[in-house]
Design an enzyme around this catalytic site. Sequence first.
Site, PDB file in Angstrom:
ATOM      1  N   ASP A 156      34.421  33.505  42.719  1.00 46.71           N
ATOM      2  CA  ASP A 156      35.650  33.497  41.920  1.00 46.71           C
ATOM      3  C   ASP A 156      35.950  32.052  41.541  1.00 46.71           C
ATOM      4  OD1 ASP A 156      37.784  35.934  41.525  1.00 46.71           O
ATOM      5  OD2 ASP A 156      38.716  33.977  41.248  1.00 46.71           O
TER       6      ASP A 156
ATOM      7  N   ASP B 281      34.434  42.833  38.113  1.00 48.87           N
ATOM      8  CA  ASP B 281      35.807  43.349  38.073  1.00 48.87           C
ATOM      9  C   ASP B 281      36.620  42.308  37.305  1.00 48.87           C
ATOM     10  OD1 ASP B 281      38.200  44.612  38.511  1.00 48.87           O
ATOM     11  OD2 ASP B 281      38.316  44.136  40.638  1.00 48.87           O
TER      12      ASP B 281
ATOM     13  N   CYS C  85      33.681  38.531  40.333  1.00 40.48           N
ATOM     14  CA  CYS C  85      35.113  38.224  40.227  1.00 40.48           C
ATOM     15  C   CYS C  85      35.805  38.783  41.463  1.00 40.48           C
ATOM     16  CB  CYS C  85      35.701  38.837  38.963  1.00 40.48           C
ATOM     17  SG  CYS C  85      34.811  38.459  37.445  1.00 40.48           S
ATOM     18  N   ALA C  86      35.460  38.242  42.609  1.00 39.59           N
ATOM     19  CA  ALA C  86      35.833  38.854  43.887  1.00 39.59           C
ATOM     20  C   ALA C  86      37.314  38.753  44.206  1.00 39.59           C
ATOM     21  CB  ALA C  86      35.021  38.225  45.022  1.00 39.59           C
TER      22      ALA C  86
ATOM     23  N   CYS D 236      41.080  47.124  35.416  1.00 42.26           N
ATOM     24  CA  CYS D 236      42.236  47.973  35.715  1.00 42.26           C
ATOM     25  C   CYS D 236      43.108  48.066  34.463  1.00 42.26           C
ATOM     26  CB  CYS D 236      43.023  47.451  36.914  1.00 42.26           C
ATOM     27  SG  CYS D 236      43.470  45.708  36.829  1.00 42.26           S
TER      28      CYS D 236
END
Length: 396
Positions: free
Chosen positions: A234, A282, A210-211, A335
């Site tokens: 992505d 990510d 998931c760049a 995050c």
Amino acid sequence: MTPAARVQTAIEILDAIAAAARDGGAPADAIFAEAMRARRYAGSKDRRAIRNHVYDAIRSIRSAPVSGRAAMLALADADAELAALFDGASYGPAAITADEPRAETGLATTALMKLFDPLVGKAERAAMLVRAPLDLRANALRSSRDELASIFPDGEAIAGLADGWRLPGETAAVQHTAYAEGQFEVQDAASQFAAAALAAEAGQTIVDLCAGAGGKTLAIASATGDAAAILACDTNRARLQQLPPRANRAGATRIETLLLNPGQERAMLADRMGKADRVIVDAPCSGSGTWRRSPELRWRSTPARLDRHVAEQAKLIDLGSDLVAPGGKLLYAVCSIIEREGRAQVDDFLKRHSGWTADGDFLPAGVGRAAGGGYLLTPGHDGCDGFFLARLTAPC
């Protein structure tokens, strides 16, 4: 513009931001920029004052308000000077009446705070909306932290990061020629810890599933001396297209990009299955760990959106695990400070995948706190964005 006119303009912008938050529209920064383009008569002092009003309200109000006026009234109730500007003057806001609705202040709704990881207590919550510093990562392919220190002497080293340098939040670092020369990237310490936690090495095959625009991809290239083969994937074309020029600026030559079609990710990666030494996932998430930088995300959080994120995360971590070679490692990162997106997601993965194990002690001493099969980083404890990280090892 008069001070009262600035307040009225802020109210109108807040109306648009609240509507966009409810409907999944444009982010606050984009809405503010467009509003200023439509008001070219506003001078620099006007724009600065209006922005302060807007973002003071966003930081103070816990969920999308019924109106921008309700948000500003909540601030005016605690600020006599602000309240005095509601005087009904031309271009200013109408006078305040006692029975008008006020938006509720606070970090977030009670329902949302109940979803936080148990490690996020009252002390942590107080740090969630304090303005964030500006963190830089020295690009080891072109520079070093010592060079950043000479360029930005008012900064300080970030403990636990060999290339991290922290500056006051208002620093205009990207305007320096060193940025154009690829000497550094702007990257929060939590993201730097995530990239380092992958423990990537020269000669390895690495997949960043998931760049996005490639922040962690570039950090991995820097850490491996541009000597690892990195595939950056992505489903968002606009974001992924930002990576090649960034990689060129950074001197990272071994990054390949792959735009994935939603729903066809597994088929498009079929020839990569079981071959990667390292995979980083990510995953898309609530973004609750980044509220210091994007406080409006609180206004966008709904149970339905969280459910979609959790389902997508489970799909991606499963896909990522299938890409890992026997004995290889997968880093799961979000995050977020929400338990379902962090420790619960990893617990469920380990139940689904026999033989996989969660690594311990993969962060520098004192960084993060153990949270189930991973670690939680928070603004209060670690001075960085809220992040959950788990490093998982595939069976041999």
